[in-house]
Every structure is written in structure tokens, then in C-alpha cells.
Write an enzyme that holds these catalytic residues in place. Structure first.
Site, short mmCIF file in Angstrom:
data_model
loop_
_atom_site.label_atom_id
_atom_site.label_comp_id
_atom_site.label_asym_id
_atom_site.label_seq_id
_atom_site.Cartn_x
_atom_site.Cartn_y
_atom_site.Cartn_z
N VAL A 98 16.07 -28.19 7.97
CA VAL A 98 15.52 -29.18 6.92
C VAL A 98 15.88 -28.49 5.84
O VAL A 98 15.60 -26.85 5.49
CB VAL A 98 14.06 -29.33 7.08
CG1 VAL A 98 13.38 -29.98 5.82
CG2 VAL A 98 13.98 -30.04 8.32
N CYS A 99 16.28 -28.90 4.47
CA CYS A 99 16.53 -28.62 3.17
C CYS A 99 17.34 -27.24 3.16
O CYS A 99 18.45 -27.29 4.01
CB CYS A 99 15.12 -28.04 2.69
SG CYS A 99 15.07 -27.89 0.87
N THR A 100 17.10 -26.21 2.72
CA THR A 100 18.00 -24.90 2.57
C THR A 100 17.87 -24.10 4.04
O THR A 100 18.67 -23.17 4.06
CB THR A 100 17.72 -24.28 1.48
OG1 THR A 100 16.29 -23.89 1.40
CG2 THR A 100 17.95 -24.86 0.00
#
Length: 226
Positions: A98-100
Site C-alpha cells: 500500500v502507498c510507498t
């Protein structure tokens, strides 16, 4: 028993993993283990998560989930942490983030030649790890599932749950959690946000951008040497 492991590190964004955890913990015949190096407590934006498993002591998993955070690139430079992500990911059926967190998957060598999502402000770092940027909120490329920034983790989790347990089960969990988002503002993506809002946010990120790119380049160089 389906084994799902969420790998944490200091400076993680808590919604990156608590959102997916809420969804995936309701998967039938599954066990979700939240782990950190040494089983140490992890602080995430003022919340402290404790009683964590020792990541190095986790023998295997079917699903490996790596969340993002302000310190994601620092985690990508942590050789011991990345080694555990690489070890568990090598035997996992699904590699997810998720995300970075996708930058950490990249640093572990799992995104070469893959399409992947990331937070919109940092997805330009993905090609450093051989990944192709995909701007979708949830991206699947083979056994790799990646979500965009923070709240995209919830959509990601339902997409993954449908893969693991079927759409009917995923829809039942969605109903139980009353996940029917109606955001009060249409400003959640750069192409939707008012120009002045986007400009102000980019200005806040600017002091970190150069350092974060340098760290990502260092992690990518380390991967090439490996």
C-alpha cells in the site's frame, strides 16, 4: 490456513495497514500476523503498536503486505528489514503493498518489469526499481497487488480479499463494514484537487523530495549490486 503477514517498520503510516488489516482479518480460514524486526513496538504517527511478532521468526506466508509511510524509503535502505521482506516474499503466493510500500517491494527486487501503484507524489520513484508506473488506485500484475496512497489500501484489501475468498465473501465483508465512501470533497487525487490546494501540498512536500529521491536511488543501487 491462509497466512497473511503485514511487515511494519518505524515511521509506517498506520492507516496503510490498519485499513487492510480490518478487511483481511475477516477473510475465512486466514490468520493475519503483524510483525516487526525483533517484535519491537512500532510508533506510527502518535499511535504505538505493541505485541508484534518478530518478522525474522515468521517462517512463511501466503500473502506478504508491506505498507507505506514517511519512513518507507529509510526502511528500503534497512538491509536487515529488506532481507526479511525478500525472504518471506520469495515463498509467498501474493506480494502486496500500500502507498510507498511498493518502494520497499521494489528494493527487495520484486517489481522489476512489473506495473505498480504508489502514492501519487512518489510514484515517479518506481522506475528506479525497474517498475512501470500505473496510476490506477489498485493495480494487479500477476501475483503482485499494489495500492495507491493510504486510503487506497482499503480498496486494495477488498480486491485482494476477492482474489483470496471470492467476490461474494468480499462483498459480504464490505457490507458488514458499511464501506460505501462518499467523500465530502473531490480533492483526493491531483487531477481532482483545486489547483491552489495541489500547489500548497506540493510546496509542503518539496523539502523532502530531493532527500527521498537520493535515498531511493541508493536503495536501487544496492539492489543492482545484489
Amino acid at each position: 490456513m491462509l497466512e497473511i503477514v503485514i511487515a511494519l517498520y518505524p515511521g509506517v503510516t498506520h492507516l496503510d495497514f490498519t485499513g487492510p488489516h480490518q478487511v483481511l482479518s475477516r477473510a475465512p480460514d486466514a490468520r493475519v500476523t503483524v510483525a516487526a524486526m525483533g517484535g519491537r513496538d512500532v510508533e506510527a504517527e502518535g499511535l504505538v503498536f505493541t505485541r508484534l511478532a518478530d518478522l525474522a521468526a515468521v517462517e512463511r506466508c501466503d500473502v506478504l503486505l508491506v505498507p507505506g509511510g514517511a519512513a518507507a524509503v529509510e526502511a528500503a535502505l534497512d538491509e536487515a528489514f529488506v532481507a526479511q521482506v525478500r525472504r518471506l516474499g520469495a515463498g509467498a503466493r501474493y506480494l502486496t503493498s500500500v502507498c510507498t510500500g511498493s518502494l520497499i517491494l521494489g528494493a527487495a527486487g520484486f517489481l522489476q518489469g512489473r506495473r505498480a501503484a504508489c502514492h501519487w507524489a512518489w510514484r515517479d520513484l518506481l522506475p528506479l526499481f525497474g517498475a512501470a508506473v500505473d496510476e490506477d488506485r489498485v493495480v494487479r500484475d500477476g501475483n503482485v497487488f499494489t495500492g495507491g496512497g493510504v486510503t487506497a489500501g482499503i480498496d486494495f484489501a477488498f480486491t485482494l480479499l476477492a482474489e483470496l475468498a471470492g467476490e461474494t465473501t468480499a462483498q459480504g465483508v464490505q457490507l458488514g463494514l458499511e464501506y460505501a465512501p462518499e467523500p465530502p470533497f473531490h480533492a483526493g487525487r491531483p487531477e481532482l484537487a483545486p489547483p491552489e490546494v495541489l500547489a500548497a501540498y506540493r510546496a509542503r512536500l518539496a523539502p523532502f523530495a530531493t532527500r527521498r529521491r537520493a535515498q531511493a536511488e541508493a536503495a536501487a543501487a544496492r539492489l543492482e549490486r545484489a
